[in-house]
Design a protein around this motif. Sequence first.
Motif, PDB file in Angstrom:
ATOM      1  N   ASP A  74      27.576  16.281  45.257  1.00  0.00           N
ATOM      2  CA  ASP A  74      26.584  16.191  44.182  1.00  0.00           C
ATOM      3  C   ASP A  74      26.051  14.761  44.156  1.00  0.00           C
ATOM      4  N   PRO A  75      25.144  14.413  45.081  1.00  0.00           N
ATOM      5  CA  PRO A  75      24.719  13.016  45.233  1.00  0.00           C
ATOM      6  C   PRO A  75      24.187  12.382  43.947  1.00  0.00           C
ATOM      7  N   THR A  76      23.220  13.036  43.290  1.00  0.00           N
ATOM      8  CA  THR A  76      22.628  12.423  42.095  1.00  0.00           C
ATOM      9  C   THR A  76      23.522  12.565  40.873  1.00  0.00           C
ATOM     10  N   GLY A  77      24.586  13.364  41.001  1.00  0.00           N
ATOM     11  CA  GLY A  77      25.576  13.429  39.941  1.00  0.00           C
ATOM     12  C   GLY A  77      26.697  12.435  40.152  1.00  0.00           C
ATOM     13  N   ALA A 100      10.860  17.589  36.748  1.00  0.00           N
ATOM     14  CA  ALA A 100      10.781  17.843  38.196  1.00  0.00           C
ATOM     15  C   ALA A 100      12.030  17.325  38.893  1.00  0.00           C
ATOM     16  N   TYR A 101      12.487  16.131  38.498  1.00  0.00           N
ATOM     17  CA  TYR A 101      13.680  15.572  39.133  1.00  0.00           C
ATOM     18  C   TYR A 101      14.944  16.314  38.708  1.00  0.00           C
ATOM     19  N   CYS A 102      14.949  16.868  37.503  1.00  0.00           N
ATOM     20  CA  CYS A 102      16.074  17.708  37.094  1.00  0.00           C
ATOM     21  C   CYS A 102      16.166  18.933  38.006  1.00  0.00           C
ATOM     22  N   ALA A 103      15.024  19.537  38.267  1.00  0.00           N
ATOM     23  CA  ALA A 103      14.996  20.719  39.129  1.00  0.00           C
ATOM     24  C   ALA A 103      15.438  20.372  40.544  1.00  0.00           C
ATOM     25  N   LEU A 104      14.969  19.235  41.058  1.00  0.00           N
ATOM     26  CA  LEU A 104      15.333  18.829  42.414  1.00  0.00           C
ATOM     27  C   LEU A 104      16.831  18.551  42.542  1.00  0.00           C
ATOM     28  N   GLY A 105      17.401  17.968  41.499  1.00  0.00           N
ATOM     29  CA  GLY A 105      18.824  17.609  41.552  1.00  0.00           C
ATOM     30  C   GLY A 105      19.754  18.695  41.061  1.00  0.00           C
ATOM     31  N   GLY A 106      19.189  19.788  40.546  1.00  0.00           N
ATOM     32  CA  GLY A 106      20.018  20.867  40.021  1.00  0.00           C
ATOM     33  C   GLY A 106      20.675  20.527  38.697  1.00  0.00           C
ATOM     34  N   HIS A 107      20.007  19.707  37.880  1.00  0.00           N
ATOM     35  CA  HIS A 107      20.585  19.284  36.602  1.00  0.00           C
ATOM     36  C   HIS A 107      19.986  20.084  35.451  1.00  0.00           C
ATOM     37  N   ASP A 108      20.750  20.194  34.385  1.00  0.00           N
ATOM     38  CA  ASP A 108      20.292  20.902  33.195  1.00  0.00           C
ATOM     39  C   ASP A 108      19.050  20.222  32.623  1.00  0.00           C
ATOM     40  N   ALA A 109      18.048  21.022  32.271  1.00  0.00           N
ATOM     41  CA  ALA A 109      16.800  20.463  31.741  1.00  0.00           C
ATOM     42  C   ALA A 109      17.009  19.709  30.433  1.00  0.00           C
ATOM     43  N   LEU A 140      11.541   4.396  32.898  1.00  0.00           N
ATOM     44  CA  LEU A 140      11.439   5.735  33.466  1.00  0.00           C
ATOM     45  C   LEU A 140      12.273   5.853  34.740  1.00  0.00           C
ATOM     46  N   SER A 141      12.276   4.808  35.559  1.00  0.00           N
ATOM     47  CA  SER A 141      13.100   4.807  36.769  1.00  0.00           C
ATOM     48  C   SER A 141      14.579   4.937  36.416  1.00  0.00           C
ATOM     49  N   LEU A 142      15.018   4.186  35.410  1.00  0.00           N
ATOM     50  CA  LEU A 142      16.422   4.250  34.999  1.00  0.00           C
ATOM     51  C   LEU A 142      16.740   5.617  34.408  1.00  0.00           C
ATOM     52  N   ALA A 143      15.829   6.149  33.607  1.00  0.00           N
ATOM     53  CA  ALA A 143      16.035   7.482  33.042  1.00  0.00           C
ATOM     54  C   ALA A 143      16.195   8.515  34.155  1.00  0.00           C
ATOM     55  N   THR A 144      15.377   8.398  35.200  1.00  0.00           N
ATOM     56  CA  THR A 144      15.462   9.316  36.339  1.00  0.00           C
ATOM     57  C   THR A 144      16.827   9.195  37.020  1.00  0.00           C
ATOM     58  N   ALA A 145      17.311   7.965  37.164  1.00  0.00           N
ATOM     59  CA  ALA A 145      18.608   7.736  37.809  1.00  0.00           C
ATOM     60  C   ALA A 145      19.760   8.313  36.999  1.00  0.00           C
ATOM     61  N   LEU A 146      19.579   8.452  35.687  1.00  0.00           N
ATOM     62  CA  LEU A 146      20.654   8.905  34.812  1.00  0.00           C
ATOM     63  C   LEU A 146      20.687  10.416  34.628  1.00  0.00           C
ATOM     64  N   LEU A 147      19.728  11.136  35.179  1.00  0.00           N
ATOM     65  CA  LEU A 147      19.638  12.577  34.945  1.00  0.00           C
ATOM     66  C   LEU A 147      20.904  13.324  35.335  1.00  0.00           C
ATOM     67  N   GLY A 148      21.556  12.900  36.404  1.00  0.00           N
ATOM     68  CA  GLY A 148      22.760  13.580  36.863  1.00  0.00           C
ATOM     69  C   GLY A 148      24.035  13.115  36.182  1.00  0.00           C
ATOM     70  N   ASP A 149      23.916  12.275  35.149  1.00  0.00           N
ATOM     71  CA  ASP A 149      25.083  11.698  34.474  1.00  0.00           C
ATOM     72  C   ASP A 149      26.036  11.087  35.500  1.00  0.00           C
ATOM     73  N   PRO A 150      25.522  10.144  36.307  1.00  0.00           N
ATOM     74  CA  PRO A 150      26.293   9.638  37.455  1.00  0.00           C
ATOM     75  C   PRO A 150      27.457   8.739  37.058  1.00  0.00           C
ATOM     76  N   ALA A 151      28.375   8.581  38.009  1.00  0.00           N
ATOM     77  CA  ALA A 151      29.521   7.695  37.816  1.00  0.00           C
ATOM     78  C   ALA A 151      29.210   6.282  38.275  1.00  0.00           C
ATOM     79  N   ALA A 152      28.155   6.115  39.067  1.00  0.00           N
ATOM     80  CA  ALA A 152      27.787   4.797  39.591  1.00  0.00           C
ATOM     81  C   ALA A 152      26.277   4.616  39.495  1.00  0.00           C
ATOM     82  N   LEU A 153      25.869   3.376  39.286  1.00  0.00           N
ATOM     83  CA  LEU A 153      24.460   3.021  39.283  1.00  0.00           C
ATOM     84  C   LEU A 153      24.228   1.930  40.314  1.00  0.00           C
ATOM     85  N   VAL A 154      23.194   2.097  41.135  1.00  0.00           N
ATOM     86  CA  VAL A 154      22.788   1.096  42.115  1.00  0.00           C
ATOM     87  C   VAL A 154      21.348   0.718  41.775  1.00  0.00           C
ATOM     88  N   LEU A 155      21.155  -0.517  41.338  1.00  0.00           N
ATOM     89  CA  LEU A 155      19.870  -0.924  40.782  1.00  0.00           C
ATOM     90  C   LEU A 155      19.332  -2.162  41.487  1.00  0.00           C
TER      91      LEU A 155
END
Length: 256
Positions: A74-77, A100-109, A140-155
């Motif tokens: 689950d890359p974006t997660g 759109a990015y939620c759909a691409l990553g398979g994340h809940d809307a 908006l970029s950071l919000a997009t990165a957080l869609l998968g509720d990730p364990a790591a952030l690379v900024l």
Amino acid sequence: MITAQIEVSGLAKRIGDVEAVRDVTFVAAPGRVTGFLGPNGAGKSTTLRILLGLARSDSGTALIGGRRYAELPDPTGTVGAVLDLAGAHPAMTARGHLRAYCALGGHDAGRVEAVAELTGMSEYLDRRVGGFSTGMRQRLSLATALLGDPAALVLDEPSNGLDPAGIVWLRTFLREFAAKGGTVLISSHVLTELQHGIDDLVLIDRGRTTWSGPLDAFTARGTSLEEAFLELTSGVESSPVPTATATPNATEGIRA
């Protein structure tokens, strides 16, 4: 939140006749904010691109949670990344972009509303991206990165375009993310700001890691982060560099 340590070891990459990266090794640990610094052309962007599966290394490894990016189930997660400003079509609304990015990553809307609240974008969700300021695009970029509720952030340069209040907000947000067990790896040229926002420091120069360890060890001689950075990156390649004491959350200092 699951944890995902970032481990880079012996990374090397040649682009044409240029050794973009030739020996990069460091760890970014969960619960810590790690600054990734170096002069222009030092190899920071190439290292981050390899870490995120956008380029292949010639040798060495770059792992997130013990796996290469391409091997993550689950890359974006697992990891959220900001390497460029959000590339949304200017005619799209922020809500449409995030959906759109939620759909691409398979994340809940439902994550759209959640990340908008986290990044202070709720009132801008239905505005078209073409009218956003640079600071709003960063959010908006950071919000997009957080869609998968990730364990790591690379900024990469996440504070560009943010006003002073936005920079303080970002620093606080990243501290809170790390305090919950998240891993943060942040590259920036705003050294005075990083000094107040990071726990550990990785310095690369001419494609090599020249220092890695806790920030307070790097500035232990009484200099600021900016002064120590300029001192180490303006010298000749064979100049000795400080050595950090190894800790559970930091790699040992490395000599060039």
